[in-house]
Write a protein that holds these residues in place. Structure first.
Motif, mmCIF file in Angstrom:
data_model
loop_
_atom_site.group_PDB
_atom_site.id
_atom_site.type_symbol
_atom_site.label_atom_id
_atom_site.label_comp_id
_atom_site.label_asym_id
_atom_site.label_seq_id
_atom_site.Cartn_x
_atom_site.Cartn_y
_atom_site.Cartn_z
ATOM 1 N N SER A 71 100.910 26.676 -44.999
ATOM 2 C CA SER A 71 101.257 25.372 -44.446
ATOM 3 C C SER A 71 102.307 24.693 -45.319
ATOM 4 C CB SER A 71 100.021 24.465 -44.361
ATOM 5 O OG SER A 71 99.055 25.018 -43.496
ATOM 6 N N LYS A 72 103.276 24.070 -44.659
ATOM 7 C CA LYS A 72 104.326 23.339 -45.367
ATOM 8 C C LYS A 72 104.445 21.942 -44.776
ATOM 9 C CE LYS A 72 106.910 27.601 -46.251
ATOM 10 N NZ LYS A 72 108.180 28.336 -46.022
ATOM 11 N N LEU A 73 104.498 20.967 -45.660
ATOM 12 C CA LEU A 73 104.669 19.577 -45.246
ATOM 13 C C LEU A 73 105.882 18.998 -45.957
ATOM 14 C CD1 LEU A 73 103.759 16.840 -43.992
ATOM 15 C CD2 LEU A 73 102.344 16.505 -46.040
ATOM 16 N N PHE A 74 106.783 18.398 -45.174
ATOM 17 C CA PHE A 74 107.956 17.738 -45.734
ATOM 18 C C PHE A 74 108.036 16.319 -45.168
ATOM 19 C CE2 PHE A 74 112.387 16.423 -45.112
ATOM 20 C CZ PHE A 74 112.829 16.402 -46.431
ATOM 21 N N THR A 75 108.210 15.347 -46.026
ATOM 22 C CA THR A 75 108.446 13.976 -45.587
ATOM 23 C C THR A 75 109.646 13.417 -46.351
ATOM 24 O OG1 THR A 75 107.019 12.887 -47.228
ATOM 25 C CG2 THR A 75 105.977 13.626 -45.184
ATOM 26 N N ALA A 76 110.432 12.615 -45.661
ATOM 27 C CA ALA A 76 111.574 11.937 -46.268
ATOM 28 C C ALA A 76 111.597 10.506 -45.763
ATOM 29 C CB ALA A 76 112.877 12.646 -45.925
ATOM 30 N N VAL A 109 110.781 10.557 -41.859
ATOM 31 C CA VAL A 109 110.787 11.809 -41.100
ATOM 32 C C VAL A 109 109.685 12.715 -41.620
ATOM 33 C CG1 VAL A 109 112.134 13.858 -40.513
ATOM 34 C CG2 VAL A 109 113.264 11.626 -40.649
ATOM 35 N N TRP A 110 108.945 13.325 -40.691
ATOM 36 C CA TRP A 110 107.877 14.270 -41.031
ATOM 37 C C TRP A 110 108.194 15.634 -40.419
ATOM 38 C CZ3 TRP A 110 103.129 12.521 -43.373
ATOM 39 C CH2 TRP A 110 103.004 11.125 -43.476
ATOM 40 N N HIS A 111 107.850 16.702 -41.125
ATOM 41 C CA HIS A 111 107.936 18.049 -40.556
ATOM 42 C C HIS A 111 106.774 18.872 -41.103
ATOM 43 C CE1 HIS A 111 109.374 22.221 -39.935
ATOM 44 N NE2 HIS A 111 109.853 21.695 -38.826
ATOM 45 N N VAL A 112 105.994 19.441 -40.189
ATOM 46 C CA VAL A 112 104.819 20.241 -40.539
ATOM 47 C C VAL A 112 105.012 21.639 -39.976
ATOM 48 C CG1 VAL A 112 102.313 20.465 -40.381
ATOM 49 C CG2 VAL A 112 103.364 18.181 -40.440
#
Length: 257
Positions: free
Chosen positions: A119-124, A148-151
């Motif tokens: 699992s990868k989580l990116f937030t900016a 911005v969120w990306h899962v």
């Protein structure tokens, strides 16, 4: 979201003395990489048509499954105009047991698939704003911007003599409103607090974040900070659920230009 506090005294004169440091009060720029010992709990449905999974992980379990984590904050000011940026990236792996999964199909009663989930989580978060209070004792900034969120999730399972991989990702963007307060407690010690809300039906149903730190000046370029941070989000769209709360202590090292 700013993690380490600005060391600017924030007074009106063009230059203010801070333990042997001349700091321009009309401009500031700092970068803060930080550590976040976060616990995670909530509900997650990483795949369409997949099960919703309850999550309750203390930091020790989060650390056990962590492959990589990186957090960095940027803060800038020119006069009364301010800019805040925060990036977070977390990559984890975990062994799980599953029922029905996309790409494999429903499993007969009593049969489960076992495998690994990456699992990868990116937030900016990018916020701009205006300093509405600017005194020698304390400052207050009003902020607005976008998060911005990306899962991304990848699962490899073995069941019914089959072994398959399946990957699925989702993301969204949402508006954010916030405030940031800063005060000097002494020549070298300061305190900072920041809070924001987002989503409100655009992107997530609702999201909020809050944190507070104590900050200590080491020298003219470096300071350290320690405090506590909470990030809560409730997203439920298109059969994807990401209803979680991350919270825990933070420790940051700030470099001032």
């Amino acid at each position: 979201m700013t993690v380490a506090g600005a060391t600017e005294p924030d007074s009106n004169p063009p230059e203010v003395q801070v333990p042997g440091i001349a700091v321009r009060a009309d401009r500031a720029l700092q970068i803060t990489p930080y550590l976040w010992a976060a616990e995670l709990y909530g509900r997650i449905s990483p795949f369409r048509r997949g099960p919703t999974i309850g999550v309750d992980k203390p930091f020790s379990e989060v650390l056990d499954s962590l492959k990589f984590g990186g957090f960095i904050d940027v803060w800038a000011r020119s006069g009364r105009y301010v800019l805040s940026g925060d990036l977070a990236y977390v990559d984890t792996k975990e062994n799980k047991s599953f029922g029905p999964l996309p790409g494999i199909g429903p499993l007969p009663p009593g049969i489960h698939g076992a495998g690994r989930v990456d699992s990868k989580l990116f937030t900016a978060t990018l916020l701009g704003g205006y300093r509405v209070v600017d005194t020698p004792d304390w400052t207050l900034d009003a902020l607005a911007g976008l998060r911005v969120w990306h899962v991304s999730n990848k699962v490899r399972v073995s069941a019914l003599e089959q072994s398959r991989s399946y990957k699925e990702s989702f993301g969204w963007a949402e508006p954010v409103l916030g405030v940031r307060a800063f005060t000097n407690l002494s020549d070298q010690l300061s305190m900072q607090a920041q809070a924001n809300i987002g989503g409100m039906g655009i992107g997530s149903r609702f999201a909020w974040s809050a944190q507070a730190t104590m900050n200590y000046i080491i020298n003219k370029n470096f300071s350290i900070s320690a405090g506590y941070k909470v990030l809560d989000v409730n997203y439920n769209r298109n059969e994807h659920v990401y209803d979680t709360r991350l919270h825990g202590p933070v420790l940051g090292l700030t470099y001032r230009f």
